[in-house]
Design a protein around this motif. Structure first.
Motif, mmCIF file in Angstrom:
data_model
loop_
_atom_site.group_PDB
_atom_site.id
_atom_site.type_symbol
_atom_site.label_atom_id
_atom_site.label_comp_id
_atom_site.label_asym_id
_atom_site.label_seq_id
_atom_site.Cartn_x
_atom_site.Cartn_y
_atom_site.Cartn_z
ATOM 1 N N MET A 196 7.150 0.842 -10.483
ATOM 2 C CA MET A 196 7.592 -0.449 -11.003
ATOM 3 C C MET A 196 7.626 -0.447 -12.526
ATOM 4 N N LYS A 197 6.608 0.151 -13.149
ATOM 5 C CA LYS A 197 6.576 0.199 -14.611
ATOM 6 C C LYS A 197 7.738 1.019 -15.152
ATOM 7 N N GLN A 198 8.080 2.111 -14.494
ATOM 8 C CA GLN A 198 9.203 2.930 -14.943
ATOM 9 C C GLN A 198 10.515 2.156 -14.878
ATOM 10 N N ARG A 199 10.692 1.370 -13.799
ATOM 11 C CA ARG A 199 11.891 0.541 -13.700
ATOM 12 C C ARG A 199 11.902 -0.530 -14.783
ATOM 13 N N GLU A 200 10.761 -1.138 -15.043
ATOM 14 C CA GLU A 200 10.683 -2.181 -16.072
ATOM 15 C C GLU A 200 11.069 -1.638 -17.446
ATOM 16 N N ILE A 216 -0.958 -1.548 -18.733
ATOM 17 C CA ILE A 216 0.242 -0.728 -18.551
ATOM 18 C C ILE A 216 -0.136 0.474 -17.694
ATOM 19 N N ILE A 217 0.252 0.437 -16.439
ATOM 20 C CA ILE A 217 -0.107 1.469 -15.467
ATOM 21 C C ILE A 217 1.149 2.238 -15.074
ATOM 22 N N VAL A 225 -10.477 -7.366 1.698
ATOM 23 C CA VAL A 225 -9.021 -7.506 1.592
ATOM 24 C C VAL A 225 -8.620 -7.254 0.147
ATOM 25 N N VAL A 226 -7.662 -6.364 -0.040
ATOM 26 C CA VAL A 226 -7.133 -6.072 -1.379
ATOM 27 C C VAL A 226 -5.636 -6.363 -1.367
ATOM 28 N N ASP A 227 -5.220 -7.363 -2.126
ATOM 29 C CA ASP A 227 -3.802 -7.723 -2.191
ATOM 30 C C ASP A 227 -3.196 -7.114 -3.448
ATOM 31 N N VAL A 228 -2.401 -6.064 -3.249
ATOM 32 C CA VAL A 228 -1.749 -5.363 -4.353
ATOM 33 C C VAL A 228 -0.275 -5.746 -4.458
ATOM 34 N N ALA A 229 0.280 -6.336 -3.414
ATOM 35 C CA ALA A 229 1.721 -6.573 -3.340
ATOM 36 C C ALA A 229 2.218 -7.380 -4.537
ATOM 37 N N GLY A 230 3.281 -6.902 -5.139
ATOM 38 C CA GLY A 230 3.843 -7.623 -6.284
ATOM 39 C C GLY A 230 5.197 -7.066 -6.680
ATOM 40 N N ILE A 231 6.027 -7.929 -7.246
ATOM 41 C CA ILE A 231 7.332 -7.517 -7.743
ATOM 42 C C ILE A 231 7.514 -8.108 -9.139
ATOM 43 N N SER A 232 8.512 -7.609 -9.854
ATOM 44 C CA SER A 232 8.821 -8.159 -11.167
ATOM 45 C C SER A 232 10.328 -8.192 -11.367
ATOM 46 N N THR A 233 10.773 -9.107 -12.198
ATOM 47 C CA THR A 233 12.164 -9.159 -12.634
ATOM 48 C C THR A 233 12.161 -9.202 -14.152
ATOM 49 N N MET A 234 13.237 -8.713 -14.757
ATOM 50 C CA MET A 234 13.298 -8.610 -16.210
ATOM 51 C C MET A 234 14.486 -9.406 -16.737
ATOM 52 N N ASP A 235 14.197 -10.405 -17.558
ATOM 53 C CA ASP A 235 15.246 -11.167 -18.240
ATOM 54 C C ASP A 235 14.575 -12.164 -19.172
ATOM 55 N N PHE A 236 15.273 -12.539 -20.229
ATOM 56 C CA PHE A 236 14.754 -13.588 -21.089
ATOM 57 C C PHE A 236 14.838 -14.910 -20.341
ATOM 58 N N SER A 243 0.785 -1.234 0.000
ATOM 59 C CA SER A 243 0.000 0.000 0.000
ATOM 60 C C SER A 243 0.816 1.283 0.000
ATOM 61 N N SER A 244 2.122 1.205 -0.063
ATOM 62 C CA SER A 244 2.924 2.415 0.152
ATOM 63 C C SER A 244 3.112 3.256 -1.106
ATOM 64 N N GLN A 245 2.861 2.687 -2.278
ATOM 65 C CA GLN A 245 3.048 3.447 -3.514
ATOM 66 C C GLN A 245 2.174 2.868 -4.619
ATOM 67 N N GLY A 246 2.152 3.550 -5.759
ATOM 68 C CA GLY A 246 1.497 3.041 -6.954
ATOM 69 C C GLY A 246 0.029 2.723 -6.762
#
Length: 256
Positions: free
Chosen positions: A189-193, A184-185, A83-94, A15-18
């Protein structure tokens, strides 16, 4: 505004950002009582920011922490209605070049975290007779494949499987379980991706941004508020005959 949400207890995980931050603000605007849980917060016990807004630390991938928060909410008469679960992370690689540790880390948060949230907070709702709502933030990546994002795509497909299964299992308890699938929001996280994905493909972050926009029929990328609006709908009386659904918020980019 939904007056029916006044004083409803809403737990927002991540809940802290995005998107999570927008969801918190949207429920507060509707006079709900909001508990914001995030790995970024230092408070292990519930910290009252205002009479209707609490913050607490939570690493959703750690079962002991999820169980402890669930018990704390029970002990303080704050079992959530929503309950709203927004928590998520991503990694970028083939995929063929990716690290197994990155795959595992993504699954720990996105899929295992969703499972733990569903398990413990739904159990609390059932034990206290709450006809609640569980809303998972999945992704259009839960319906499609995207280059350089195998771990994220797989984890979000799995989240939709959890939603469909839990919706069936909790229907008799009148607990509605749904997912929101953002496209695409514009988030941190999207900016880092865009930076990391551009590096993989030999493109700049701006070139990736322009490519993103070109794929959206409505001609723009989304905002966190676009997603929060659909979360609010699913939490409202307007969605009282919906469960097991995965609603796209993609500007037409994904239509299935």
């Amino acid at each position: 505004m939904f007056p029916e949400l006044k004083d409803k207890i809403v737990l927002v995980i991540g809940s802290s950002q995005g998107i999570g931050k927008a969801v918190v603000e949207t429920f507060l605007d509707n006079q709900a009582k909001v508990i914001a849980a995030d790995i970024a917060y230092d408070f292990i016990e519930l910290h009252a920011v205002s009479p209707k807004y609490f913050q607490t630390h939570l690493d959703i991938s750690q079962e002991a922490e999820v169980l402890a928060l669930s018990q704390q909410l029970i002990n303080t008469n704050l079992v959530p209605d929503i309950v709203v679960d927004v928590a998520g992370i991503s990694t970028m690689d083939f995929l063929v070049e990716s690290k197994t540790s990155d795959f595992d880390k993504t699954y720990q948060v996105n899929t295992r975290g969703a499972y733990l949230a569903a398990k413990y907070f739904t159990n609390a709702m059932i034990a206290h007779g709450k006809k609640g709502r569980l809303i998972m933030i999945a992704s259009q990546a839960g319906k499609n494949g995207y280059r350089g994002m195998a771990a994220y795509v797989a984890s979000k497909h799995a989240v939709l499987g959890l939603v469909k299964t839990l919706a069936i299992e909790t229907a008799a308890n009148q607990i509605l379980v749904n997912a929101v699938c953002p496209g695409i929001i514009e988030t941190e996280m999207k900016q880092r991706e865009r930076v990391e994905g551009g590096a993989l493909r030999g493109l700049s972050a701006e070139e990736i941004r322009q490519e993103d926009i070109s794929q959206v029929p409505l001609g723009r990328t989304g905002t966190p508020q676009d997603v929060a609006n659909v979360v609010l709908f699913l939490a409202s009386p307007l969605a009282s005959y919906m469960t097991g659904q995965a609603l796209n918020v993609t500007g037409g980019m994904t239509m299935h």
